[in-house]
Each structure stands twice: as structure tokens, then as C-alpha cells.
Motif scaffolding. Structure first.
Motif, PDB file in Angstrom:
ATOM      1  N   SER A 188      69.760  64.334  60.580  1.00  0.00           N
ATOM      2  CA  SER A 188      70.813  65.207  60.069  1.00  0.00           C
ATOM      3  C   SER A 188      72.116  64.459  59.822  1.00  0.00           C
ATOM      4  O   SER A 188      72.877  64.779  58.900  1.00  0.00           O
ATOM      5  CB  SER A 188      71.051  66.363  61.043  1.00  0.00           C
ATOM      6  OG  SER A 188      69.891  67.157  61.163  1.00  0.00           O
TER       7      SER A 188
ATOM      8  N   ARG B 292      68.362  75.871  58.268  1.00  0.00           N
ATOM      9  CA  ARG B 292      67.650  76.237  59.488  1.00  0.00           C
ATOM     10  C   ARG B 292      66.139  76.243  59.281  1.00  0.00           C
ATOM     11  O   ARG B 292      65.372  75.778  60.120  1.00  0.00           O
ATOM     12  CB  ARG B 292      68.123  77.616  59.959  1.00  0.00           C
ATOM     13  CG  ARG B 292      67.511  78.039  61.304  1.00  0.00           C
ATOM     14  CD  ARG B 292      68.116  79.321  61.812  1.00  0.00           C
ATOM     15  NE  ARG B 292      69.544  79.164  62.119  1.00  0.00           N
ATOM     16  CZ  ARG B 292      70.523  79.673  61.370  1.00  0.00           C
ATOM     17  NH1 ARG B 292      70.255  80.353  60.275  1.00  0.00           N
ATOM     18  NH2 ARG B 292      71.790  79.486  61.705  1.00  0.00           N
TER      19      ARG B 292
ATOM     20  N   LEU C  68      77.854  69.041  61.128  1.00  0.00           N
ATOM     21  CA  LEU C  68      76.441  69.236  61.443  1.00  0.00           C
ATOM     22  C   LEU C  68      76.120  70.711  61.626  1.00  0.00           C
ATOM     23  O   LEU C  68      75.027  71.176  61.257  1.00  0.00           O
ATOM     24  CB  LEU C  68      76.067  68.455  62.712  1.00  0.00           C
ATOM     25  CG  LEU C  68      75.960  66.933  62.568  1.00  0.00           C
ATOM     26  CD1 LEU C  68      75.678  66.296  63.921  1.00  0.00           C
ATOM     27  CD2 LEU C  68      74.853  66.574  61.576  1.00  0.00           C
ATOM     28  N   GLU C  69      77.079  71.472  62.180  1.00  0.00           N
ATOM     29  CA  GLU C  69      76.838  72.895  62.375  1.00  0.00           C
ATOM     30  C   GLU C  69      76.681  73.612  61.035  1.00  0.00           C
ATOM     31  O   GLU C  69      75.811  74.476  60.871  1.00  0.00           O
ATOM     32  CB  GLU C  69      77.998  73.520  63.166  1.00  0.00           C
ATOM     33  CG  GLU C  69      78.072  73.102  64.627  1.00  0.00           C
ATOM     34  CD  GLU C  69      78.535  71.671  64.811  1.00  0.00           C
ATOM     35  OE1 GLU C  69      79.178  71.127  63.877  1.00  0.00           O
ATOM     36  OE2 GLU C  69      78.246  71.074  65.869  1.00  0.00           O
TER      37      GLU C  69
ATOM     38  N   LEU D 256      75.769  72.195  58.193  1.00  0.00           N
ATOM     39  CA  LEU D 256      74.509  71.732  57.607  1.00  0.00           C
ATOM     40  C   LEU D 256      73.323  72.468  58.215  1.00  0.00           C
ATOM     41  O   LEU D 256      72.431  72.936  57.505  1.00  0.00           O
ATOM     42  CB  LEU D 256      74.371  70.221  57.842  1.00  0.00           C
ATOM     43  CG  LEU D 256      73.065  69.574  57.389  1.00  0.00           C
ATOM     44  CD1 LEU D 256      72.874  69.710  55.893  1.00  0.00           C
ATOM     45  CD2 LEU D 256      73.030  68.102  57.801  1.00  0.00           C
ATOM     46  N   HIS D 257      73.303  72.607  59.536  1.00  0.00           N
ATOM     47  CA  HIS D 257      72.188  73.248  60.228  1.00  0.00           C
ATOM     48  C   HIS D 257      72.098  74.728  59.884  1.00  0.00           C
ATOM     49  O   HIS D 257      71.001  75.291  59.789  1.00  0.00           O
ATOM     50  CB  HIS D 257      72.318  73.072  61.733  1.00  0.00           C
ATOM     51  CG  HIS D 257      72.142  71.653  62.167  1.00  0.00           C
ATOM     52  ND1 HIS D 257      72.511  71.199  63.423  1.00  0.00           N
ATOM     53  CD2 HIS D 257      71.652  70.571  61.509  1.00  0.00           C
ATOM     54  CE1 HIS D 257      72.237  69.904  63.515  1.00  0.00           C
ATOM     55  NE2 HIS D 257      71.731  69.502  62.362  1.00  0.00           N
ATOM     56  N   SER D 258      73.244  75.359  59.682  1.00  0.00           N
ATOM     57  CA  SER D 258      73.225  76.777  59.344  1.00  0.00           C
ATOM     58  C   SER D 258      72.630  77.025  57.968  1.00  0.00           C
ATOM     59  O   SER D 258      72.012  78.067  57.721  1.00  0.00           O
ATOM     60  CB  SER D 258      74.652  77.356  59.410  1.00  0.00           C
ATOM     61  OG  SER D 258      75.470  76.790  58.377  1.00  0.00           O
TER      62      SER D 258
ATOM     63  N   MET E  70      64.700  72.759  59.197  1.00  0.00           N
ATOM     64  CA  MET E  70      64.693  72.144  60.516  1.00  0.00           C
ATOM     65  C   MET E  70      63.576  72.713  61.386  1.00  0.00           C
ATOM     66  O   MET E  70      62.931  71.997  62.148  1.00  0.00           O
ATOM     67  CB  MET E  70      66.053  72.358  61.186  1.00  0.00           C
ATOM     68  CG  MET E  70      67.195  71.635  60.502  1.00  0.00           C
ATOM     69  SD  MET E  70      68.778  71.924  61.310  1.00  0.00           S
ATOM     70  CE  MET E  70      68.487  71.128  62.885  1.00  0.00           C
ATOM     71  N   GLU E  71      63.331  74.011  61.269  1.00  0.00           N
ATOM     72  CA  GLU E  71      62.240  74.614  62.031  1.00  0.00           C
ATOM     73  C   GLU E  71      60.889  74.080  61.583  1.00  0.00           C
ATOM     74  O   GLU E  71      59.997  73.830  62.389  1.00  0.00           O
ATOM     75  CB  GLU E  71      62.285  76.135  61.876  1.00  0.00           C
ATOM     76  CG  GLU E  71      63.487  76.780  62.556  1.00  0.00           C
ATOM     77  CD  GLU E  71      63.590  78.259  62.250  1.00  0.00           C
ATOM     78  OE1 GLU E  71      62.764  78.750  61.436  1.00  0.00           O
ATOM     79  OE2 GLU E  71      64.481  78.927  62.814  1.00  0.00           O
TER      80      GLU E  71
ATOM     81  N   ARG F 156      64.610  64.795  60.832  1.00  0.00           N
ATOM     82  CA  ARG F 156      65.539  64.895  61.953  1.00  0.00           C
ATOM     83  C   ARG F 156      66.624  63.823  61.884  1.00  0.00           C
ATOM     84  O   ARG F 156      67.053  63.273  62.915  1.00  0.00           O
ATOM     85  CB  ARG F 156      64.787  64.817  63.288  1.00  0.00           C
ATOM     86  CG  ARG F 156      63.672  65.849  63.406  1.00  0.00           C
ATOM     87  CD  ARG F 156      62.911  65.715  64.717  1.00  0.00           C
ATOM     88  NE  ARG F 156      61.700  66.516  64.696  1.00  0.00           N
ATOM     89  CZ  ARG F 156      60.826  66.562  65.706  1.00  0.00           C
ATOM     90  NH1 ARG F 156      61.057  65.851  66.802  1.00  0.00           N
ATOM     91  NH2 ARG F 156      59.748  67.294  65.617  1.00  0.00           N
TER      92      ARG F 156
ATOM     93  N   VAL G   8      66.788  65.825  56.583  1.00  0.00           N
ATOM     94  CA  VAL G   8      66.792  66.887  57.586  1.00  0.00           C
ATOM     95  C   VAL G   8      65.404  67.071  58.187  1.00  0.00           C
ATOM     96  O   VAL G   8      65.246  67.241  59.399  1.00  0.00           O
ATOM     97  CB  VAL G   8      67.301  68.207  56.982  1.00  0.00           C
ATOM     98  CG1 VAL G   8      67.072  69.369  57.953  1.00  0.00           C
ATOM     99  CG2 VAL G   8      68.774  68.090  56.638  1.00  0.00           C
TER     100      VAL G   8
END
Length: 497
Positions: A284, A317, A309-310, A312-314, A320-321, A282, A279
Motif C-alpha cells: 500500500s 477495501r 493510507l487511510e 487509500l484503504h477506504s 485488500m480483502e 499488500r 494494493v
């Protein structure tokens, strides 16, 4: 929500984690062999100067000595600690009163004769590393540890660029090839070079193995898993003693303890890369594939089908930031929280390593059978690490780290005041001290992995010097991490600690 919650959803500590942890921990059975190998491949047998083969034995009658002296008599005539310039036949006379301090000596001009009852062949017998060359025996271990430090710096950085899995696979292969090649060394210099490169690979295995293991384990399982997997290293110490006693030849032992890494290299392709690292880089989609694979192996196919992916990203976060920033070793000291943690951990690793290897790297000084001593030093780790497990679970990491270092310091200091003729007491205290430093190692590995966020390189785990009592003081200033999720960013570290 965080990555720990996502791990729980895909099965927590399930079938995949059991296989993953076990396969990564298996090389630990031979990791002790790498770190403590010099005790046996460079063991110093009983030795003396080689007696001149053609020395005349005439004119002995007036010295009241037999014309056919025994081997022991010849040794007495020729050899004090160094070789006499001329044989001192008068020393064999029953009524000899010669002043030995006045007798002229010389170096061993005809080489050395070694007793092969304890070691058939070592680097010492191979290259005559005794007397003036004896420091070269210790230099082998120093060069090896230099490789460990170099590998920690290089492979710690490469793992952040190319991934834990890739560097771990390469480290297995490097240790297998170069470790076995060391057994074919035609010279002392060549052997030292191979040991240095092998030490680099050892750091790659330890650092990336620990990282890859911890990053797939839920928070609640970290303590028990971290402590129990350290027993592979403990068993490895006893395996080393058995192999060394069986083979008693440094070249054979070198091959036997390194060849298994070909097997570890072969099955390491099964490992999944750290989803955290993917992650951050980048990637993902690859992280999602790894998580779905883990979910299916853990018997959660319905969870695998729902992962997107949604989702995973949630959960990730923050990771990823933070991936939009570039982090370097400077970040270990950039902020107050990171600076405090880094300095304290450096002192802990520094002193733990110094105390541990100071006790474990010269077994012959105890005057006990070296193979038995290695087994005892391995066995003492069992109760010590069980004690550490209890302390880690109920008292937390900080208290456990400080207690192990303080107690080991107390025992080492106490040994100073034990008379040298009380060898049993001194050996017992040394075993206790070694056990406590092993417990300190176990705590430090777990503590270090929990204190640093994933976005920073792993702190080099093997550094030397310092004193255990000083490090115990530093450990008191570390924050507690018992049952606390791993920090994902530097901001997490500053907010919590």
C-alpha cells in the motif's frame, strides 16, 4: 467508493494519463511489423530452376532453332513447372507439336534463380524455401505465433507475481535484443528460434501494456482511449509497407522494426506500477507513492498532500480483502459467471485471430503489388475502427462484438461465391472483412480488460482457430459493461453479471 473515484480525485484523465497512454501506445507503431513481418521477410519472388551453365548447344540445326537461343528460349526448352531431364530444343521450333505431358522431368538439381525486382533478399531466397520446402516458409509464422501463445501464458502469470511494469520493461528489452539478433541468423533453425522468443516478448508487451494502460484510466475514458490507441497499430501497418518497400532486404527490415524497442525500453522506466496491483500485493505504501506522483503530475498537489493510507484503504477495501486469497487460472472456470465469461471470450479471441490473420498473412495471393496491398489493408482499419468507436459508445460492448464478427463472417462467406476472375471484387471484399476483424480485435481488447477483475491473470489475448459466426453467437451471451466500473473481485462479477 472505489479505485475509479480515487483516480478522479487525482486528476481523472489528466496530464499523466495522456503521457502514460501515449508512451505505452507508441510501440504499437511497430507491433504490426512483428505480427505481419513474414509477408515481407518471407516473400516469394518469381523464380525458376537455374539453367545448367555448361550444357551443349550443338545439333540444333535440324530442330529449326537458332544456334544462339535467347534466355526466354532457353527457359522454354529447360523449364516447365519442374526441370526437364534433357533440354527439349524441339519446343523452340515454330511448328512444334510435342506432347509436353509425356516429357520426362526432374527436380532442380542446380538450384534456383530468383527475380529480385520485388524483393532483393528474403528468407525464401536465403534458404531456397520453394517447391518441396515451401511449407517451411509458413512454418516461420507458425513458430512465431507459438511464441506469442507461450508468452501470453508465461508473461500473463509473471505480471501477477512481479507486476505489469517490470514484465513490460523486460519484454521491451527482450524484443529489441532477440529481434535484432534474428537478422544475424546463420540458418533457418536459428531464425525460427529467435522468432519464437520474439513472439513471447510481443505477448509480454501487448498484455502488460494494455493492463497498465487500462488500470490508470477512469471508466468514462476507456472506450475512446482504447479505440484511439488502436490506431497506432493501424498506422504501423502502413509504416511496415513503407519500410519493406524501401529496404526490400529481410535482414535490414528485421533490424529496423526491432531496434526502436531499445528506445521504448529506455523510457519505460518512467511508468508507474499499477496501484491496483500494488494494493493486491499488500504494498500500500508504494501504491500511495504512485498515486501522489500521478496527482502532482496532473497539477493536483493539494490532493497529493491529503492522500493517506487511510484514504487509500477506504477506497480499495474490496481489493485488500481479496488480496488475502490466492487466485489461479482455475478461477476462470470456478464459478458460473466466470466460467461463462471465460468460455465466451476464448471463442471470441479464437475466431477473431483466425479470421484476421487468415486474411492478412498471405498478401501475395491477391495478385496486387504486395506493398500497395499492405497500405490498403492498413487504411481500411480507419473507417472500421471509427465505426467500432460509435458502436462501443452507443450500443455497448456485447452488441459491437457480435456485430463485428457476424458482419466479417458474412463478407468472408460472400467472397466464396465470387468468381476467381473477378479479382477486384474479391480483393475489395477481403479488405472489408479484414477491417471488420480489426474492429473486432479493438472491441475484444477493451471488453476483456473490463470483464475480468484485477486479481486474476490476463486471459491470453492471441489464440487461433474457430469461426467468426460461431464467436458472434458466443458474444451475445456476454454481459454489458458500458459505463460500468471495473470489477475488483470475483464477487463483483457474480453480483453484477
Amino acid at each position: 467508493m472505489g479505485f475509479t473515484d480515487l483516480l478522479d480525485e487525482v486528476g481523472g484523465f489528466g496530464r499523466y494519463q495522456w503521457l502514460h497512454v501515449t508512451l505505452i501506445s507508441l510501440p504499437g507503431l511497430f507491433m504490426a511489423s512483428q505480427n505481419l513481418l513474414n509477408n515481407f521477410v518471407s516473400g516469394i519472388p518469381t523464380h525458376h530452376c537455374t539453367l545448367p551453365a555448361n550444357h551443349s548447344l550443338f545439333n540444333l540445326s535440324h530442330q529449326q532453332v537458332s544456334c544462339h537461343p535467347t534466355r526466354d528460349q532457353l527457359l522454354k526448352a529447360f523449364i516447365p513447372l519442374d526441370s526437364y531431364v534433357e533440354p527439349q530444343w524441339q519446343l523452340l521450333a515454330a511448328n512444334s507439336s510435342a506432347n509436353m505431358s509425356l516429357l520426362q522431368t526432374e527436380d532442380c538439381v542446380d538450384g534456383w534463380t530468383f527475380d529480385h525486382s520485388e524483393f532483393r533478399a528474403t528468407t525464401v531466397t536465403e534458404w531456397d524455401l520453394v517447391c518441396s520446402l515451401r511449407p517451411l516458409k509458413q512454418m516461420i509464422q507458425t513458430i512465431y505465433m507459438g511464441g506469442v501463445l507461450t508468452g501470453a501464458i508465461i508473461y500473463g502469470s509473471l505480471s501477477d507475481k512481479y507486476g505489469r511494469r517490470s514484465v513490460l520493461i523486460w519484454s521491451y528489452l527482450q524484443l529489441a535484443v532477440l529481434g535484432c539478433s534474428a537478422a544475424l541468423s546463420p540458418s533457418y533453425t536459428a531464425y525460427c528460434i529467435f522468432r519464437f522468443l520474439g513472439g513471447m516478448a510481443v505477448s509480454g508487451v501487448i498484455l502488460n501494456g494494455v493492463s497498465l494502460k487500462v488500470e490508470w484510466i477512469p471508466t468514462k475514458a476507456r472506450t475512446i482511449v482504447g479505440t484511439l490507441t488502436s490506431f497506432f497499430f493501424t498506422f504501423g501497418q502502413m509504416i511496415l509497407a513503407g519500410l519493406a518497400c524501401w529496404l526490400r532486404d529481410w535482414r535490414k527490415l528485421q533490424v529496423v522494426v526491432c531496434a526502436p524497442y531499445f528506445l521504448f525500453f529506455a523510457y519505460s522506466w518512467w511508468f508507474s506500477e499499477s496501484a491496483r496491483w500494488l494494493v493486491l500485493k499488500r504494498r500500500s505504501e508504494d501504491a500511495l507513492k504512485s498515486l501522489k506522483r500521478v496527482a502532482r503530475i496532473n497539477g493536483k498537489p493539494e490532493v497529493a498532500d491529503k492522500l493517506t493510507l487511510e484514504v487509500l484503504h477506504s477506497h480499495m477495501r474490496k481489493e485488500m480483502e481479496s488480496s488475502h486469497s490466492t487466485f489461479t487460472a482455475y478461477d476462470l472456470f470456478k464459478t458460473r459467471g466466470m466460467r461463462r465469461i471465460s468460455i465466451c471470450l476464448m471463442a471470441v479471441w479464437f475466431s477473431t485471430s483466425f479470421a484476421y490473420y487468415g486474411l492478412a498473412m498471405d498478401l501475395q495471393k491477391f495478385g496486387v503489388n504486395i506493398y500497395l496491398m499492405q497500405i490498403i489493408f492498413g487504411a481500411v482499419d480507419f473507417p472500421a475502427k471509427l465505426l467500432a468507436l460509435g458502436m462501443l459508445s452507443y450500443l455497448g460492448r456485447r452488441v459491437s462484438q457480435a456485430a463485428c464478427l457476424f458482419l466479417s463472417a458474412l463478407i468472408i462467406f460472400a467472397n466464396i461465391f465470387v468468381p476467381t476472375d473477378m479479382q477486384t471484387v474479391r480483393t475489395t471484399l477481403a479488405c472489408l472483412g479484414k477491417g471488420l476483424t480489426s474492429a473486432s480485435f479493438t472491441t475484444a481488447y477493451l471488453f476483456s480488460g473490463e470483464l475480468y477483475p484485477t486479481v486474476l491473470p490476463a486471459l491470453p489475448s492471441v489464440v487461433y482457430g474457430g469461426a467468426a459466426v460461431l464467436a458472434g453467437c458466443f458474444a451475445c451471451f456476454l454481459p454489458e459493461t458500458l459505463n460500468i466500473p471495473l470489477p475488483d473481485t470475483i464477487e463483483d462479477v457474480e453480483e453484477k453479471w
